[in-house]
Design an enzyme around this catalytic site. Structure first.
Site, PDB file in Angstrom:
ATOM      1  N   SER A 129      21.303   0.711  36.876  1.00 10.58           N
ATOM      2  CA  SER A 129      21.542   0.768  38.334  1.00 10.58           C
ATOM      3  C   SER A 129      22.689   1.704  38.680  1.00 10.58           C
ATOM      4  O   SER A 129      23.619   1.892  37.896  1.00 10.58           O
ATOM      5  CB  SER A 129      21.854  -0.632  38.866  1.00 10.58           C
ATOM      6  OG  SER A 129      20.844  -1.527  38.479  1.00 10.58           O
ATOM      7  N   PRO A 131      25.249   3.328  42.186  1.00  6.29           N
ATOM      8  CA  PRO A 131      25.753   2.938  43.510  1.00  6.29           C
ATOM      9  C   PRO A 131      24.714   3.174  44.613  1.00  6.29           C
ATOM     10  O   PRO A 131      24.600   2.382  45.534  1.00  6.29           O
ATOM     11  CB  PRO A 131      26.974   3.848  43.707  1.00  6.29           C
ATOM     12  CG  PRO A 131      27.404   4.230  42.337  1.00  6.29           C
ATOM     13  CD  PRO A 131      26.179   4.247  41.493  1.00  6.29           C
ATOM     14  N   GLU A 368      17.233  -7.631  37.702  1.00  3.30           N
ATOM     15  CA  GLU A 368      15.983  -7.268  36.993  1.00  3.30           C
ATOM     16  C   GLU A 368      14.855  -6.999  37.982  1.00  3.30           C
ATOM     17  O   GLU A 368      13.691  -7.264  37.706  1.00  3.30           O
ATOM     18  CB  GLU A 368      15.579  -8.348  35.984  1.00  3.30           C
ATOM     19  CG  GLU A 368      16.616  -8.514  34.910  1.00  3.30           C
ATOM     20  CD  GLU A 368      16.123  -8.259  33.499  1.00  3.30           C
ATOM     21  OE1 GLU A 368      16.951  -8.384  32.604  1.00  3.30           O
ATOM     22  OE2 GLU A 368      14.956  -7.913  33.289  1.00  3.30           O
TER      23      GLU A 368
HETATM   24  C1  LIG Z   1      25.245 -10.052  38.963  1.00  2.59           C
HETATM   25  C2  LIG Z   1      24.439  -8.803  38.767  1.00  2.59           C
HETATM   26  C3  LIG Z   1      24.307  -8.270  37.482  1.00  2.59           C
HETATM   27  C4  LIG Z   1      23.604  -7.076  37.277  1.00  2.59           C
HETATM   28  N1  LIG Z   1      23.561  -6.548  36.025  1.00  2.59           N
HETATM   29  C5  LIG Z   1      23.012  -5.319  35.842  1.00  2.59           C
HETATM   30  C6  LIG Z   1      23.092  -4.659  34.569  1.00  2.59           C
HETATM   31  O1  LIG Z   1      23.613  -5.207  33.588  1.00  2.59           O
HETATM   32  N2  LIG Z   1      22.568  -3.404  34.458  1.00  2.59           N
HETATM   33  C7  LIG Z   1      21.975  -2.757  35.500  1.00  2.59           C
HETATM   34  O2  LIG Z   1      21.514  -1.640  35.322  1.00  2.59           O
HETATM   35  N3  LIG Z   1      21.887  -3.350  36.735  1.00  2.59           N
HETATM   36  C8  LIG Z   1      22.404  -4.610  36.920  1.00  2.59           C
HETATM   37  N4  LIG Z   1      22.344  -5.214  38.160  1.00  2.59           N
HETATM   38  C9  LIG Z   1      21.770  -4.475  39.291  1.00  2.59           C
HETATM   39  C10 LIG Z   1      20.448  -5.040  39.775  1.00  2.59           C
HETATM   40  O3  LIG Z   1      19.427  -4.780  38.843  1.00  2.59           O
HETATM   41  C11 LIG Z   1      20.176  -4.400  41.159  1.00  2.59           C
HETATM   42  O4  LIG Z   1      21.107  -4.981  42.061  1.00  2.59           O
HETATM   43  C12 LIG Z   1      18.764  -4.635  41.640  1.00  2.59           C
HETATM   44  O5  LIG Z   1      17.834  -3.899  40.876  1.00  2.59           O
HETATM   45  C13 LIG Z   1      18.596  -4.219  43.125  1.00  2.59           C
HETATM   46  O6  LIG Z   1      19.122  -2.946  43.339  1.00  2.59           O
HETATM   47  P1  LIG Z   1      20.158  -2.699  44.557  1.00  2.59           P
HETATM   48  O7  LIG Z   1      21.195  -3.757  44.506  1.00  2.59           O
HETATM   49  O8  LIG Z   1      20.588  -1.293  44.475  1.00  2.59           O
HETATM   50  O9  LIG Z   1      19.304  -2.938  45.857  1.00  2.59           O
HETATM   51  P2  LIG Z   1      18.427  -1.852  46.632  1.00  2.59           P
HETATM   52  O10 LIG Z   1      17.549  -1.122  45.701  1.00  2.59           O
HETATM   53  O11 LIG Z   1      19.330  -1.087  47.518  1.00  2.59           O
HETATM   54  O12 LIG Z   1      17.526  -2.810  47.514  1.00  2.59           O
HETATM   55  C14 LIG Z   1      18.109  -3.622  48.552  1.00  2.59           C
HETATM   56  C15 LIG Z   1      17.016  -4.504  49.107  1.00  2.59           C
HETATM   57  O13 LIG Z   1      16.007  -3.677  49.720  1.00  2.59           O
HETATM   58  C16 LIG Z   1      14.743  -4.269  49.572  1.00  2.59           C
HETATM   59  N5  LIG Z   1      13.870  -3.330  48.839  1.00  2.59           N
HETATM   60  C17 LIG Z   1      14.234  -2.332  48.006  1.00  2.59           C
HETATM   61  N6  LIG Z   1      13.147  -1.689  47.530  1.00  2.59           N
HETATM   62  C18 LIG Z   1      12.073  -2.292  48.059  1.00  2.59           C
HETATM   63  C19 LIG Z   1      10.667  -2.092  47.944  1.00  2.59           C
HETATM   64  N7  LIG Z   1      10.137  -1.132  47.161  1.00  2.59           N
HETATM   65  N8  LIG Z   1       9.839  -2.926  48.634  1.00  2.59           N
HETATM   66  C20 LIG Z   1      10.349  -3.904  49.428  1.00  2.59           C
HETATM   67  N9  LIG Z   1      11.670  -4.130  49.577  1.00  2.59           N
HETATM   68  C21 LIG Z   1      12.517  -3.349  48.899  1.00  2.59           C
HETATM   69  C22 LIG Z   1      14.969  -5.585  48.812  1.00  2.59           C
HETATM   70  O14 LIG Z   1      15.171  -6.633  49.748  1.00  2.59           O
HETATM   71  C23 LIG Z   1      16.251  -5.314  48.067  1.00  2.59           C
HETATM   72  O15 LIG Z   1      16.950  -6.506  47.716  1.00  2.59           O
HETATM   73  C24 LIG Z   1      23.002  -6.432  38.376  1.00  2.59           C
HETATM   74  C25 LIG Z   1      23.106  -6.999  39.658  1.00  2.59           C
HETATM   75  C26 LIG Z   1      23.805  -8.154  39.857  1.00  2.59           C
HETATM   76  C27 LIG Z   1      23.910  -8.704  41.253  1.00  2.59           C
END
Ligand SMILES: Cc1cc2nc3c(=O)[nH]c(=O)nc-3n(C[C@H](O)[C@H](O)[C@H](O)COP(=O)(O)OP(=O)(O)OC[C@H]3O[C@@H](n4cnc5c(N)ncnc54)[C@H](O)[C@@H]3O)c2cc1C
Length: 384
Positions: A129, A131, A368
């Site tokens: 992931s 920013p 995930e």
């Molecule tokens: C505690 C924690 C631990 C984590 N650990 C890791 C790690 O070890 N390694 C790593 O790489 N990542 C990690 N992550 C990141 C995590 O995988 C991402 O937060 C997740 O994939 C969502 O990405 P984003 O937060 O950028 O949300 P965004 O991609 O910005 O999405 C925001 C919201 O938009 C909506 N959305 C987005 N796309 C779509 C779609 N195609 N269709 C419909 N709705 C959609 C959903 O409601 C989504 O929740 C972690 C996250 C947390 C909170």
């Protein structure tokens, strides 16, 4: 009340489930609230988990692990998360991504990087992931540019479990620029965290899973040898998609453990609290709420364990893993929400187990792959 009973767990996974239960009772439950409050990294519990043979042991025996399969991993996840999700995440993330190296790495890479993780001398993490992009795996911007016998890494990663603490991470980075095939533009790399140009700091304090730590990593002309690439150039997206099918079964287990914790807390509270001159468990609406929680829990658990077998047998893995993850994690949010209501005003006291669970359930519906993305997968991969 025994919610995480053995009846759906195959025989070969029952001993390790029992071991995880005992470990969670003795080593996690007594310190869970304190770690949640302090937000510190639970090194001592992690080390105890290593001593108990529960950390990074999905790695095969030939590389020093115990070779746990997916069902054994699911059994462990349920038990650890029932005790505490933050500590559970820390224990389960100590080898996050290592399976990729095991399945796609060279023998030399495995000896150098996988074995120390299996032997609990090192911990690792998976850096996907960013920013500006989390859900869109083909939209990541961190680049790996080949220069001679090195790759030069530039960009940022966010949310990376153990990004500060790990000895090395598996990095997902852009190696191509083909607009016609966005998915073929990514590759995976082993990046030791002491490489010049790798900088990591903890992200700001979280309101949930506080005993786990995530990092903001920056790569500034960070150079790694070509031999650190895992698999072929351009294969990263496909390898990751397959890896997440396994991961999502375990994340379903995170939801089941949390849902069990919510039901236990609510059940015990309503049998110990009086209103209008009687036990609140005597009100039919309270009983119906608990009945609903238990029914949803059993449905989610049956689906999750069925999906584990499907993924293990590689039968429509993407479809089953996405369903299991969605159902189990949303059952956890429902049980936590209802459990809070049944606790009345006491629900918001921060030392209550239900209050911790209520905050923690917000996470597995996102990581995930957010559940909206899971629904996209369930629809698009539905067998017709
Ligand atoms: C505690 C924690 C631990 C984590 N650990 C890791 C790690 O070890 N390694 C790593 O790489 N990542 C990690 N992550 C990141 C995590 O995988 C991402 O937060 C997740 O994939 C969502 O990405 P984003 O937060 O950028 O949300 P965004 O991609 O910005 O999405 C925001 C919201 O938009 C909506 N959305 C987005 N796309 C779509 C779609 N195609 N269709 C419909 N709705 C959609 C959903 O409601 C989504 O929740 C972690 C996250 C947390 C909170």
């Amino acid at each position: 009340m025994e919610l995480l009973d053995d009846s759906v767990v195959p025989e070969h996974a029952q001993p390790v489930k029992q071991q995880a239960r005992e470990f969670a009772t003795e080593e996690i439950e007594p310190v869970a609230e304190e770690y949640f409050r302090s937000g510190e990294y639970p090194w001592d519990v992690l080390e105890a988990g290593m001593d108990a043979g529960l950390v990074a042991q999905d790695i095969g025996e030939e590389y020093g692990g115990r070779g746990f399969d997916l069902q054994q991993l699911l059994a462990i996840a349920e038990e650890l998360y029932r005790a505490d999700a933050g500590i559970g995440l820390t224990l389960m993330l100590a080898s996050f991504g290592a399976e990729i190296l095991e399945d796609h790495g060279t023998e030399q890479q495995k000896e150098e990087f996988l074995r120390p993780v299996a032997e609990n001398d090192q911990i690792t993490g998976l850096a996907v992931s960013e920013p500006e992009s989390g859900s869109d795996l083909a939209g990541m911007r961190t680049t790996a540019t080949k220069e001679g016998d090195e790759y030069v890494l530039n960009g940022e990663k966010y949310w990376i479990g153990n990004g500060v603490e790990a000895d090395w991470v598996t990095l997902y980075a852009k190696t191509g620029d083909n607009e016609q095939n966005r998915y073929g533009n990514y590759s995976l790399f082993i990046v030791p965290t002491d490489t010049a140009g790798y900088e990591a700091e903890h992200i700001p304090e979280k309101m949930a899973m506080r005993a786990s730590k995530q990092a903001h990593i920056t790569f500034d002309d960070c150079r790694i040898p070509v031999e650190n690439r895992i698999g072929a150039e351009g294969s990263g997206f496909y390898i990751l998609a397959e890896f997440f099918n396994h991961g999502r079964i375990a994340v379903g287990g995170h939801g089941l453990g949390l849902a069990a914790a919510a039901i236990e807390a609510a059940w015990s509270f309503v049998h110990d609290r009086e209103a209008f001159g009687r036990d609140i468990s005597e009100f039919q609406s309270v009983q119906h709420t608990l009945a609903e929680m238990r029914t949803e829990f059993e449905a989610a658990r049956a689906l999750n364990w069925r999906a584990a077998r499907k993924v293990e047998n590689r039968e429509q893995s993407g479809f089953w893993a996405a369903m299991a993850k969605t159902k189990s994690t949303e059952t956890a949010t429902m049980c936590a929400e209802q459990g809070m209501q049944l606790h009345g005003g006491r629900s918001i006291l921060t030392d209550r187990r239900i209050a911790r669970v209520y905050r923690d359930v917000r996470v597995p519906v996102i990581y995930e792959g957010a559940n909206e993305v899971q629904r996209n997968l369930i629809y698009s991969q539905s067998p017709t």
